[in-house]
Design a protein around this motif. Sequence first.
Motif, mmCIF file in Angstrom:
data_model
loop_
_atom_site.group_PDB
_atom_site.id
_atom_site.type_symbol
_atom_site.label_atom_id
_atom_site.label_comp_id
_atom_site.label_asym_id
_atom_site.label_seq_id
_atom_site.Cartn_x
_atom_site.Cartn_y
_atom_site.Cartn_z
ATOM 1 N N LYS A 163 0.813 -1.221 0.000
ATOM 2 C CA LYS A 163 0.000 0.000 0.000
ATOM 3 C C LYS A 163 0.844 1.267 0.000
ATOM 4 N N HIS A 164 2.021 1.203 0.620
ATOM 5 C CA HIS A 164 2.856 2.398 0.732
ATOM 6 C C HIS A 164 4.197 2.143 0.062
ATOM 7 N N VAL A 165 4.592 3.030 -0.843
ATOM 8 C CA VAL A 165 5.880 2.910 -1.529
ATOM 9 C C VAL A 165 6.917 3.759 -0.796
ATOM 10 N N PHE A 166 7.940 3.109 -0.264
ATOM 11 C CA PHE A 166 8.998 3.810 0.460
ATOM 12 C C PHE A 166 10.143 4.224 -0.451
ATOM 13 N N PHE A 167 10.315 3.476 -1.527
ATOM 14 C CA PHE A 167 11.409 3.795 -2.451
ATOM 15 C C PHE A 167 11.079 3.220 -3.819
ATOM 16 N N GLU A 168 11.439 3.981 -4.867
ATOM 17 C CA GLU A 168 11.374 3.478 -6.233
ATOM 18 C C GLU A 168 12.402 4.216 -7.069
ATOM 19 N N GLY A 169 13.237 3.453 -7.757
ATOM 20 C CA GLY A 169 14.233 4.096 -8.597
ATOM 21 C C GLY A 169 15.228 3.109 -9.164
ATOM 22 N N GLU A 170 16.045 3.607 -10.107
ATOM 23 C CA GLU A 170 17.104 2.808 -10.714
ATOM 24 C C GLU A 170 18.318 2.792 -9.783
ATOM 25 N N VAL A 171 18.845 1.612 -9.525
ATOM 26 C CA VAL A 171 19.991 1.471 -8.624
ATOM 27 C C VAL A 171 21.049 0.598 -9.287
ATOM 28 N N LYS A 172 22.280 1.073 -9.301
ATOM 29 C CA LYS A 172 23.383 0.289 -9.842
ATOM 30 C C LYS A 172 23.878 -0.712 -8.803
ATOM 31 N N LYS A 173 24.361 -1.852 -9.272
ATOM 32 C CA LYS A 173 24.937 -2.838 -8.355
ATOM 33 C C LYS A 173 26.121 -2.214 -7.609
ATOM 34 N N GLY A 174 26.170 -2.459 -6.318
ATOM 35 C CA GLY A 174 27.229 -1.904 -5.487
ATOM 36 C C GLY A 174 26.881 -0.570 -4.876
ATOM 37 N N SER A 175 25.756 0.029 -5.313
ATOM 38 C CA SER A 175 25.354 1.335 -4.794
ATOM 39 C C SER A 175 24.556 1.188 -3.501
ATOM 40 N N ILE A 176 24.710 2.172 -2.620
ATOM 41 C CA ILE A 176 23.952 2.239 -1.370
ATOM 42 C C ILE A 176 22.867 3.303 -1.514
ATOM 43 N N PHE A 177 21.668 2.953 -1.119
ATOM 44 C CA PHE A 177 20.558 3.904 -1.192
ATOM 45 C C PHE A 177 19.778 3.883 0.113
ATOM 46 N N GLU A 178 19.114 5.009 0.395
ATOM 47 C CA GLU A 178 18.406 5.163 1.668
ATOM 48 C C GLU A 178 16.910 4.946 1.484
ATOM 49 N N VAL A 179 16.333 4.240 2.444
ATOM 50 C CA VAL A 179 14.882 4.006 2.468
ATOM 51 C C VAL A 179 14.361 4.589 3.775
ATOM 52 N N ILE A 180 13.458 5.564 3.675
ATOM 53 C CA ILE A 180 12.984 6.318 4.842
ATOM 54 C C ILE A 180 11.546 5.942 5.157
ATOM 55 N N ALA A 181 11.266 5.773 6.446
ATOM 56 C CA ALA A 181 9.921 5.378 6.870
ATOM 57 C C ALA A 181 8.930 6.532 6.830
ATOM 58 N N GLY A 182 9.421 7.754 6.747
ATOM 59 C CA GLY A 182 8.522 8.919 6.748
ATOM 60 C C GLY A 182 8.411 9.491 8.148
ATOM 61 N N HIS A 183 7.191 9.768 8.607
ATOM 62 C CA HIS A 183 6.987 10.376 9.922
ATOM 63 C C HIS A 183 7.034 9.353 11.053
ATOM 64 N N SER A 184 7.047 8.088 10.722
ATOM 65 C CA SER A 184 7.037 7.037 11.734
ATOM 66 C C SER A 184 8.344 6.251 11.662
#
Length: 203
Positions: free
Chosen positions: A128-149
Amino acid sequence: ITISSGNTELASIDLSGNTVEIGRTYSNSETIDLSFITESSEISITASADSPFDFECRASDTVTVGYESRGVENPPQEVQCLYCPKSFLFKLIGSTCEESNNSQDIYCSDKAPILDPGHVVITDGHFKHVFFEGEVKKGSIFEVIAGHSSFKTDLVVKIIHGGNIAQIIKFHTSCNKPIFLGDIFGSIEIAGWANLKQGLVTL
């Protein structure tokens, strides 16, 4: 000659051309492995050298024995998540479900090889809730944020290529179920998190 290890571990003795006898005779550039030595260990060495012109060795003759000293290495400590994270740092490593390495009972399914880059979509367990969507290269670090909670339930990670799911993973993220730095869930490695108890924790 008696060598005490003192506060360090003796790694080896460099004979440097001298003849040193420890149970048998070693010579030239041979190295004696002493990695078993501990702080309280003591090594007794009988040293002998050939005198020129057949002179006998005298009590004043000396043989220098050099050694390497190294600190005792402590095994790395596992770092566990202790409180609900407000964010995660994920690293896309592109591994298969079979290569997962964690302490949870997860759902993971491989549908196709993970290409580079991958289109990553991360939602809650009910999609129901999308926290992250995007193109990511192998070996890359990306952040996923919960929002207000904070993250308190399952996350679903989809790796998509050409509109088709290559891999789907579901695992728990509240840290009530164990999560450690470096845990691997399919294509995702846990590279860090941030919570109120531990602050920012990273590899």
